[in-house]
Design a protein around this motif. Structure first.
Motif, mmCIF file in Angstrom:
data_model
loop_
_atom_site.group_PDB
_atom_site.id
_atom_site.type_symbol
_atom_site.label_atom_id
_atom_site.label_comp_id
_atom_site.label_asym_id
_atom_site.label_seq_id
_atom_site.Cartn_x
_atom_site.Cartn_y
_atom_site.Cartn_z
ATOM 1 N N ASP A 75 -3.165 2.179 2.591
ATOM 2 C CA ASP A 75 -2.406 3.359 2.985
ATOM 3 C C ASP A 75 -2.346 4.295 1.781
ATOM 4 O O ASP A 75 -1.987 3.881 0.679
ATOM 5 C CB ASP A 75 -0.997 2.934 3.424
ATOM 6 C CG ASP A 75 -0.181 4.092 3.922
ATOM 7 O OD1 ASP A 75 0.196 4.964 3.097
ATOM 8 O OD2 ASP A 75 0.107 4.131 5.129
ATOM 9 N N LYS A 76 -2.714 5.539 1.974
ATOM 10 C CA LYS A 76 -2.766 6.498 0.855
ATOM 11 C C LYS A 76 -1.382 6.793 0.272
ATOM 12 O O LYS A 76 -1.268 7.147 -0.888
ATOM 13 C CB LYS A 76 -3.422 7.796 1.317
ATOM 14 C CG LYS A 76 -4.817 7.596 1.847
ATOM 15 C CD LYS A 76 -5.833 8.058 0.867
ATOM 16 C CE LYS A 76 -7.212 8.024 1.454
ATOM 17 N NZ LYS A 76 -8.008 6.911 1.039
ATOM 18 N N ILE A 77 -0.337 6.613 1.070
ATOM 19 C CA ILE A 77 1.020 6.905 0.602
ATOM 20 C C ILE A 77 1.631 5.697 -0.097
ATOM 21 O O ILE A 77 2.154 5.797 -1.203
ATOM 22 C CB ILE A 77 1.910 7.382 1.767
ATOM 23 C CG1 ILE A 77 1.363 8.706 2.316
ATOM 24 C CG2 ILE A 77 3.362 7.541 1.316
ATOM 25 C CD1 ILE A 77 1.998 9.164 3.596
ATOM 26 N N THR A 78 1.550 4.535 0.544
ATOM 27 C CA THR A 78 2.209 3.336 -0.008
ATOM 28 C C THR A 78 1.294 2.485 -0.876
ATOM 29 O O THR A 78 1.774 1.622 -1.604
ATOM 30 C CB THR A 78 2.736 2.445 1.125
ATOM 31 O OG1 THR A 78 1.620 1.925 1.862
ATOM 32 C CG2 THR A 78 3.677 3.216 2.041
#
Length: 132
Positions: free
Chosen positions: A57-60
């Motif tokens: 996941d690019k955010i987490t």
């Protein structure tokens, strides 16, 4: 290239057998065959090198996890057994059938268009035996 083709076969066969998609992501008719853009973009520059990581996941930055049913897992295992041993170019040749969904999408809507699940289902359904 091999991974996106295996996903394409899993999607097509699951639609043919069960009547619903195994993934919510849609195949796109790129110039050199069907591609799942999210998967393709998750491994930038991989080319023909073996993949050695997980999609994160690019955010987490956590690895992406999919929850498959037992039936979905069984189909995925069957796909890997049946198609996983084939070279990526062999898989590509199979996805480029003149009567296949990739070619139909290119002819109908042009390169980079979405390949409708209904086309995949119809195409793969013709190979399902009535007693399967």
């Amino acid at each position: 290239m091999q991974l996106v083709k295996l996903i394409y076969f899993a999607q097509g066969w699951y639609l043919a057998f069960v009547g619903k998609p195994i993934t919510s992501h849609k195949a796109h008719a790129w110039q050199y065959g069907p591609v799942y853009p999210l998967v393709y973009k998750a491994f930038p520059g991989a080319g023909s090198r073996p993949l050695d990581g997980l999609i994160t996941d690019k955010i987490t930055a956590e690895p992406y996890r999919a929850n498959f049913t037992d039936d979905e897992e069984a189909l995925i295992e069957w796909i890997v057994d049946e198609y996983g041993k084939l070279h990526a170019f062999d898989l590509s040749r199979r996805t480029h059938a003149d009567d296949g969904p990739w070619k139909a999408a290119i002819d109908r809507s042009g390169t980079y268009s979405e390949i409708p699940d209904s086309d995949l289902q119809s195409y793969f359904r013709q190979f399902v035996r009535d007693d399967a």
